[in-house]
Design an enzyme around this catalytic site. Structure first.
Site, PDB file in Angstrom:
ATOM      1  CB  VAL A  87       4.777   3.815 -11.377  1.00  0.00           C
ATOM      2  CG1 VAL A  87       5.269   4.606 -12.582  1.00  0.00           C
ATOM      3  CG2 VAL A  87       5.904   3.614 -10.377  1.00  0.00           C
ATOM      4  CB  CYS A  88      -0.149   2.502 -13.146  1.00  0.00           C
ATOM      5  SG  CYS A  88       0.907   1.190 -13.738  1.00  0.00           S
ATOM      6  CB  THR A  89      -1.856   5.760  -9.216  1.00  0.00           C
ATOM      7  OG1 THR A  89      -2.322   4.428  -8.999  1.00  0.00           O
ATOM      8  CG2 THR A  89      -2.858   6.756  -8.647  1.00  0.00           C
TER       9      THR A  89
END
Ligand code: BEZ
Length: 259
Positions: A87-89
């Site tokens: 998700v962070c990517t």
């Protein structure tokens, strides 16, 4: 993965991933110096209108003093749970793609997690591979290994706040919009399971900057170009002088063109 066990699963996932990454190198873990105090009574209480707490930190663009980094710009400071997570990517990639729009509005971006600069730099290569169309990733990511910033800005979940004195802890998805006077203007907090909406962050910057420039408020779901609201504190007479034409739906609900 995104059920009620998400937090436990995600922590196990992070630990597993860190073990995998550390294993081939057989290097000693150097525990970062502990921040002076993680006592909740020493934690700043940040509200809209508070001065953004200052700090110095290592980032992927070198060491910064946060207030100097802000300088005369607006700044969006946002934390993410951990590097090399899916998700962070997507989030950091989306903010990288939107960075030119933020720059046009005199806004600097700066990310944060409690991992180190080497980890951030290795992960940035992945973000460039999958999310920026190969374009260089532009904004700095803070390596908050001491957790000073996570503590000062209260970027931890209840469970992880209790473990702040231990090893690496994942930060939640916090967003702080800070103006050039170093005043906190907007705060958002999302859990690890929910990616943010980068367009919403840009939208609130537009709304805040328009409010400052024109002395107006913005209604639900407002986007750039739509009509705005004349605050009830402005008399009809002053509204006429300041905005020209306006529409009165109720004495307290008056709209006018944004420009
Ligand atoms: C992520 O996909 O960004 C994520 C996954 C697990 C834990 C924290 C973050």
């Amino acid at each position: 993965m995104y059920g009620s066990n998400y937090c436990n699963t995600s922590r196990a996932f992070i630990m597993f991933r860190q073990l995998l990454r550390a294993a081939p190198k057989t290097r000693l873990y150097v525990r970062p110096a502990r921040f002076l105090s993680f006592d909740p009574k020493d934690q700043p209480r940040i509200r809209i209108g508070s001065e953004a707490p200052n700090f110095t930190a290592e980032t992927t663009k070198g060491k910064i003093d946060f207030h100097s980094y802000i300088g005369d710009s607006w700044t969006v400071l946002f934390s993410h749970p951990a590097d090399f997570t899916p998700v962070c990517t997507t989030e950091l990639g989306a903010f990288a793609r939107l960075e030119p729009e933020f720059t046009k509005r005199n806004v600097k971006l700066i990310g944060l997690s409690t991992e180190g600069v080497d980890s951030h730099n290795a992960w940035i290569k992945d973000i460039e591979d999958v999310a920026t169309g190969g374009k260089p990733f532009g904004y700095p990511i803070i390596a908050d290994a001491t957790k000073e910033v996570a503590f000062k800005y209260d970027m931890l979940s209840e469970a992880d706040f209790k473990k702040i004195d231990g090893g690496m802890v994942p930060t939640v998805r916090s967003v702080f919009v800070i103006d050039p006077k170093k005043t906190v203007r907007l705060i958002m907090t999302y859990p690890a399971s929910t990616g943010r909406n980068s367009a919403e962050v840009l939208r609130v910057v537009d709304a805040l900057q328009l409010a400052d420039k024109r002395g107006v408020a913005t209604p639900i779901d407002w986007t750039e170009g739509q009509d705005v609201i004349i605050p009830p504190t402005v008399s009809d007479e002053d509204a006429k002088a300041k905005f020209g034409d306006f529409v009165t739906l109720k004495p307290y609900l008056r709209t006018t063109k944004a420009n």
